[in-house]
Design an enzyme around this catalytic site. Structure first.
Site, PDB file in Angstrom:
ATOM      1  N   SER A  40       0.870  -1.187   0.000  1.00 26.52           N
ATOM      2  CA  SER A  40       0.000   0.000   0.000  1.00 26.52           C
ATOM      3  C   SER A  40       0.904   1.233   0.000  1.00 26.52           C
ATOM      4  O   SER A  40       0.983   1.983   0.960  1.00 26.52           O
ATOM      5  CB  SER A  40      -0.914  -0.009   1.229  1.00 26.52           C
ATOM      6  OG  SER A  40      -0.165   0.030   2.424  1.00 26.52           O
ATOM      7  N   HIS A 151      -3.265  -6.126   2.334  1.00 25.99           N
ATOM      8  CA  HIS A 151      -2.389  -7.161   2.894  1.00 25.99           C
ATOM      9  C   HIS A 151      -3.112  -8.479   3.127  1.00 25.99           C
ATOM     10  O   HIS A 151      -2.520  -9.427   3.623  1.00 25.99           O
ATOM     11  CB  HIS A 151      -1.776  -6.691   4.222  1.00 25.99           C
ATOM     12  CG  HIS A 151      -0.936  -5.464   4.079  1.00 25.99           C
ATOM     13  ND1 HIS A 151      -0.576  -4.669   5.142  1.00 25.99           N
ATOM     14  CD2 HIS A 151      -0.375  -4.887   2.985  1.00 25.99           C
ATOM     15  CE1 HIS A 151       0.162  -3.659   4.717  1.00 25.99           C
ATOM     16  NE2 HIS A 151       0.298  -3.766   3.406  1.00 25.99           N
ATOM     17  N   GLN A 159      -6.822  -1.596   6.969  1.00 20.58           N
ATOM     18  CA  GLN A 159      -5.680  -2.486   6.724  1.00 20.58           C
ATOM     19  C   GLN A 159      -5.122  -3.181   7.968  1.00 20.58           C
ATOM     20  O   GLN A 159      -4.680  -4.325   7.888  1.00 20.58           O
ATOM     21  CB  GLN A 159      -4.578  -1.656   6.045  1.00 20.58           C
ATOM     22  CG  GLN A 159      -3.344  -2.422   5.633  1.00 20.58           C
ATOM     23  CD  GLN A 159      -2.329  -1.520   4.949  1.00 20.58           C
ATOM     24  OE1 GLN A 159      -2.442  -1.256   3.760  1.00 20.58           O
ATOM     25  NE2 GLN A 159      -1.344  -1.034   5.684  1.00 20.58           N
ATOM     26  N   GLU A 160      -5.108  -2.483   9.105  1.00 24.57           N
ATOM     27  CA  GLU A 160      -4.401  -3.059  10.262  1.00 24.57           C
ATOM     28  C   GLU A 160      -5.131  -2.781  11.567  1.00 24.57           C
ATOM     29  O   GLU A 160      -5.503  -1.633  11.827  1.00 24.57           O
ATOM     30  CB  GLU A 160      -2.989  -2.449  10.377  1.00 24.57           C
ATOM     31  CG  GLU A 160      -2.174  -2.651   9.122  1.00 24.57           C
ATOM     32  CD  GLU A 160      -0.817  -1.939   9.145  1.00 24.57           C
ATOM     33  OE1 GLU A 160      -0.354  -1.550  10.242  1.00 24.57           O
ATOM     34  OE2 GLU A 160      -0.236  -1.781   8.063  1.00 24.57           O
ATOM     35  N   GLU A 203       1.547  -9.382   6.848  1.00 27.24           N
ATOM     36  CA  GLU A 203       2.337  -9.002   8.021  1.00 27.24           C
ATOM     37  C   GLU A 203       2.156  -9.982   9.181  1.00 27.24           C
ATOM     38  O   GLU A 203       2.433  -9.661  10.335  1.00 27.24           O
ATOM     39  CB  GLU A 203       1.998  -7.569   8.441  1.00 27.24           C
ATOM     40  CG  GLU A 203       2.384  -6.577   7.347  1.00 27.24           C
ATOM     41  CD  GLU A 203       2.209  -5.123   7.741  1.00 27.24           C
ATOM     42  OE1 GLU A 203       1.634  -4.844   8.815  1.00 27.24           O
ATOM     43  OE2 GLU A 203       2.650  -4.273   6.959  1.00 27.24           O
ATOM     44  N   ASP A 238      -4.376   1.155  11.458  1.00 28.67           N
ATOM     45  CA  ASP A 238      -3.893   1.795  10.228  1.00 28.67           C
ATOM     46  C   ASP A 238      -4.976   1.580   9.177  1.00 28.67           C
ATOM     47  O   ASP A 238      -5.228   0.444   8.760  1.00 28.67           O
ATOM     48  CB  ASP A 238      -2.552   1.197   9.754  1.00 28.67           C
ATOM     49  CG  ASP A 238      -2.079   1.848   8.450  1.00 28.67           C
ATOM     50  OD1 ASP A 238      -2.740   2.798   7.979  1.00 28.67           O
ATOM     51  OD2 ASP A 238      -1.050   1.411   7.910  1.00 28.67           O
ATOM     52  N   GLU A 281      -3.739   5.676  11.907  1.00 27.84           N
ATOM     53  CA  GLU A 281      -2.833   6.031  10.800  1.00 27.84           C
ATOM     54  C   GLU A 281      -3.623   6.146   9.509  1.00 27.84           C
ATOM     55  O   GLU A 281      -4.561   5.365   9.292  1.00 27.84           O
ATOM     56  CB  GLU A 281      -1.783   4.917  10.712  1.00 27.84           C
ATOM     57  CG  GLU A 281      -0.702   5.109   9.668  1.00 27.84           C
ATOM     58  CD  GLU A 281       0.235   3.898   9.637  1.00 27.84           C
ATOM     59  OE1 GLU A 281       0.518   3.290  10.706  1.00 27.84           O
ATOM     60  OE2 GLU A 281       0.662   3.533   8.526  1.00 27.84           O
ATOM     61  N   ASP A 308       1.333   8.354   7.199  1.00 23.98           N
ATOM     62  CA  ASP A 308       2.202   7.426   6.470  1.00 23.98           C
ATOM     63  C   ASP A 308       2.245   7.867   5.006  1.00 23.98           C
ATOM     64  O   ASP A 308       3.129   8.635   4.605  1.00 23.98           O
ATOM     65  CB  ASP A 308       1.661   6.002   6.649  1.00 23.98           C
ATOM     66  CG  ASP A 308       2.359   4.972   5.782  1.00 23.98           C
ATOM     67  OD1 ASP A 308       3.402   5.280   5.193  1.00 23.98           O
ATOM     68  OD2 ASP A 308       1.862   3.824   5.672  1.00 23.98           O
ATOM     69  N   LYS A 331       9.443   5.358   7.503  1.00 23.79           N
ATOM     70  CA  LYS A 331       9.833   4.188   6.703  1.00 23.79           C
ATOM     71  C   LYS A 331      11.044   4.592   5.876  1.00 23.79           C
ATOM     72  O   LYS A 331      10.935   5.457   4.993  1.00 23.79           O
ATOM     73  CB  LYS A 331       8.687   3.798   5.771  1.00 23.79           C
ATOM     74  CG  LYS A 331       7.474   3.177   6.468  1.00 23.79           C
ATOM     75  CD  LYS A 331       6.320   3.073   5.485  1.00 23.79           C
ATOM     76  CE  LYS A 331       5.231   2.122   5.960  1.00 23.79           C
ATOM     77  NZ  LYS A 331       4.016   2.229   5.104  1.00 23.79           N
ATOM     78  N   HIS A 359       8.251  -1.073   9.791  1.00 27.24           N
ATOM     79  CA  HIS A 359       8.580  -2.066   8.766  1.00 27.24           C
ATOM     80  C   HIS A 359       7.747  -1.774   7.513  1.00 27.24           C
ATOM     81  O   HIS A 359       6.948  -0.839   7.498  1.00 27.24           O
ATOM     82  CB  HIS A 359       8.275  -3.474   9.294  1.00 27.24           C
ATOM     83  CG  HIS A 359       6.799  -3.723   9.518  1.00 27.24           C
ATOM     84  ND1 HIS A 359       6.260  -4.970   9.651  1.00 27.24           N
ATOM     85  CD2 HIS A 359       5.745  -2.852   9.622  1.00 27.24           C
ATOM     86  CE1 HIS A 359       4.955  -4.863   9.813  1.00 27.24           C
ATOM     87  NE2 HIS A 359       4.625  -3.604   9.809  1.00 27.24           N
ATOM     88  N   ARG A 360       7.897  -2.598   6.468  1.00 28.48           N
ATOM     89  CA  ARG A 360       7.004  -2.598   5.310  1.00 28.48           C
ATOM     90  C   ARG A 360       6.307  -3.953   5.254  1.00 28.48           C
ATOM     91  O   ARG A 360       6.731  -4.907   5.898  1.00 28.48           O
ATOM     92  CB  ARG A 360       7.782  -2.385   3.986  1.00 28.48           C
ATOM     93  CG  ARG A 360       8.519  -1.080   3.830  1.00 28.48           C
ATOM     94  CD  ARG A 360       7.703   0.179   3.971  1.00 28.48           C
ATOM     95  NE  ARG A 360       6.509   0.321   3.178  1.00 28.48           N
ATOM     96  CZ  ARG A 360       6.297   1.252   2.258  1.00 28.48           C
ATOM     97  NH1 ARG A 360       7.254   2.129   1.981  1.00 28.48           N
ATOM     98  NH2 ARG A 360       5.144   1.354   1.630  1.00 28.48           N
ATOM     99  N   SER A 361       5.255  -4.034   4.427  1.00 22.36           N
ATOM    100  CA  SER A 361       4.561  -5.322   4.332  1.00 22.36           C
ATOM    101  C   SER A 361       5.422  -6.372   3.638  1.00 22.36           C
ATOM    102  O   SER A 361       5.290  -7.564   3.893  1.00 22.36           O
ATOM    103  CB  SER A 361       3.225  -5.150   3.625  1.00 22.36           C
ATOM    104  OG  SER A 361       3.402  -4.486   2.393  1.00 22.36           O
ATOM    105  N   LYS A 382       6.488  -0.125  14.611  1.00 20.81           N
ATOM    106  CA  LYS A 382       5.410  -0.933  14.037  1.00 20.81           C
ATOM    107  C   LYS A 382       6.055  -2.165  13.416  1.00 20.81           C
ATOM    108  O   LYS A 382       6.906  -2.061  12.534  1.00 20.81           O
ATOM    109  CB  LYS A 382       4.682  -0.100  12.984  1.00 20.81           C
ATOM    110  CG  LYS A 382       3.388  -0.721  12.539  1.00 20.81           C
ATOM    111  CD  LYS A 382       2.503   0.312  11.848  1.00 20.81           C
ATOM    112  CE  LYS A 382       2.669   0.259  10.355  1.00 20.81           C
ATOM    113  NZ  LYS A 382       1.420   0.606   9.636  1.00 20.81           N
TER     114      LYS A 382
HETATM  115  C1  PEP Z   1       1.668   0.541   6.066  1.00 21.51           C
HETATM  116  O1  PEP Z   1       0.800   0.941   5.288  1.00 21.51           O
HETATM  117  O2  PEP Z   1       1.900   1.173   7.106  1.00 21.51           O
HETATM  118  C2  PEP Z   1       2.461  -0.661   5.760  1.00 21.51           C
HETATM  119  C3  PEP Z   1       3.385  -1.120   6.581  1.00 21.51           C
HETATM  120  O3  PEP Z   1       2.154  -1.283   4.584  1.00 21.51           O
HETATM  121  P1  PEP Z   1       3.010  -1.162   3.231  1.00 21.51           P
HETATM  122  O4  PEP Z   1       4.413  -1.538   3.557  1.00 21.51           O
HETATM  123  O5  PEP Z   1       2.323  -2.129   2.310  1.00 21.51           O
HETATM  124  O6  PEP Z   1       2.905   0.260   2.789  1.00 21.51           O
HETATM  125 MG    MG Z   2       0.334   2.701   6.747  1.00 21.72          MG
END
Ligand code: PEP
Ligand code: MG
Length: 414
Positions: A40, A151, A159-160, A203, A238, A281, A308, A331, A359-361, A382
């Site tokens: 994302s 995800h 998403q989270e 994740e 998120d 988020e 983000d 990130k 982190h990233r997904s 995160k």
């Molecule tokens: C996020 O959106 O915060 C995330 C970790 O996902 P992605 O790495 O897919 O952006």
């Molecule tokens: Mg995000």
């Protein structure tokens, strides 16, 4: 730090896509780093260079790895006094504002391997803390235990759903609380929705096919209560709202309704009143600076608003968002060098915001972010669920760092 040799290769990330790894030789030792990748992703992120040819269905990184070799040739025999000097060499060699020539993935691999070379024999977190003149502190984990959105491929648009062990005294205790809750959540989801509900998303969080975030929050909070953690844990979301917003109409089809930005704001306020989550988020799409600002005002003193895709770890966008957020999601691959990431954090903190390293997904087993969050002493990280090797690598590195006597940060709202 004198570079005497550089190598690069593609390796696989946790989704099975190739990603860049770099190795840098200095003082007779090799230092390695690899680069994560999002699903994302924000449209304003620095460019992740992909080959676009038939190999890996366009996702190859041969060009980016080749660029690391080229950067290595140029850097060979050069002495860099600071990380900032190394990173400005990388930025200048690329020469574009969004790193599209060499790729942010190429630059970041060099930048992070370089940080390890600067650290030398010192633990990376301790090196980072001393260059930032901070006392290291372990971050509180934001654990994404229930995956939706891009995800997961379920009906859940948000998403989270994360848990955060705010009452833990140590990182080991925090990890145990997260792991116990996660196992209960999985068991409950399987009992309620059948075996597939225990399958996991990108994740590592479970991915039950629930249609609304209310049901997801109920499920997660029940698992928290079953473990007796209701006084010691908080929830976080998120939304990754850019991913579900209808770009044609500007409306948000979410939780079984089609909502305007105003209605979505009311929906979030109601949800927060009921579930008391302390962090949200990307509640609106990535250019909705004003909607973010209205939510920030509504949540003042109750819940942090994290940017983000809105901020993409970019100091210029953080400047624009001064009243829109009060926390930065950091990130490193959104901006492409360590120095620029640290500048982004500095800018956010100058506004009194919190900073959450993320982190990233798509991840590798590289736990750089664990050392980074500890060295920055930013207080939040995160990490995904406490499952799957690329996620547990980050928890496990923090568990090891704790043995050096580093304390755990306390949660505070901005
Ligand atoms: C996020 O959106 O915060 C995330 C970790 O996902 P992605 O790495 O897919 O952006
Ligand atoms: Mg995000």
């Amino acid at each position: 730090m004198k570079i005497t040799s550089v190598k690069s290769r593609w390796i696989l990330d946790s989704r099975g896509n190739p990603t860049v790894e770099a190795e840098l030789q200095s003082n007779g030792q090799w230092f390695r780093a690899s680069v994560p990748s999002g699903a994302s992703t924000g449209t304003h992120e620095a460019v992740e260079l992909r080959d676009g040819d038939p190999a890996f269905h366009g996702k190859g990184v041969q060009k980016a790895t080749h660029h690391v070799w080229q950067l290595g040739k140029k850097a060979n025999g050069k002495e860099f006094k600071t990380q900032a000097e190394l990173d400005s060499f990388l930025i200048q060699t690329d020469g574009t504002p969004n790193k599209r020539k060499l790729g942010a993935n190429a630059l970041l691999a060099m930048s992070l391997a370089g940080a390890r070379a600067f650290a030398g024999k010192k633990p990376l977190y301790a090196h980072l803390a001393s260059t930032l003149m901070r006392k290291p502190a372990l971050p509180l984990p934001f654990a994404n235990v229930l995956n939706g959105g891009k995800h997961a491929g379920t009906s859940l648009k948000i998403q989270e759903v994360m848990i955060m062990p705010t009452g833990a005294k140590t990182f080991r205790e925090a990890t145990q609380m997260v792991a116990e809750t996660y196992q209960t959540l999985k068991k409950d989801a399987v009992t309620r929705f059948g075996a597939p509900a225990g399958n996991v998303g990108d994740e590592g969080g479970i991915a039950p096919d629930v249609p609304s975030v209310r049901q997801a929050l109920d499920l997660v909070w029940r698992a928290v209560e079953e473990n007796g953690y209701s006084q010691k844990m908080a929830l976080a979301l998120d939304c990754a709202a850019s991913e579900f917003r209808d770009s044609r109409t500007g409306a948000y089809p979410v939780d079984g309704k089609i909502l305007t930005a105003n209605e979505l704001l009311t929906h979030y306020v109601e949800l927060q009143g009921q579930y008391r989550f302390v962090s949200i988020e990307d509640p609106f799409h990535e250019d909705a600076f004003e909607d973010f600002a209205r939510l920030r005002a509504a949540f003042s003193g109750k819940c942090q608003v994290v940017g983000d895709d809105l901020l993409v770890t970019n100091p210029a966008r953080i400047d624009r968002a001064q009243l829109s957020c009060n926390a930065l999601l950091l990130k490193v691959n959104q901006i492409g060098t360590l120095t620029e990431s640290l500048l982004a954090a500095q800018k956010a903190q100058s506004f009194g915001w919190n900073v959450m390293v993320s982190h990233r997904s798509g991840e590798t087993d590289d736990a750089f972010i664990s050392d980074l969050a500890t060295g920055m002493a930013c207080g939040q990280i995160k990490l995904g669920a406490p499952a799957r090797g690329e996620r547990t690598a980050k928890y496990n590195q923090l568990l090891r760092i704790e043995e050096d006597g580093v304390p755990l940060a306390k949660f505070r709202l901005p």
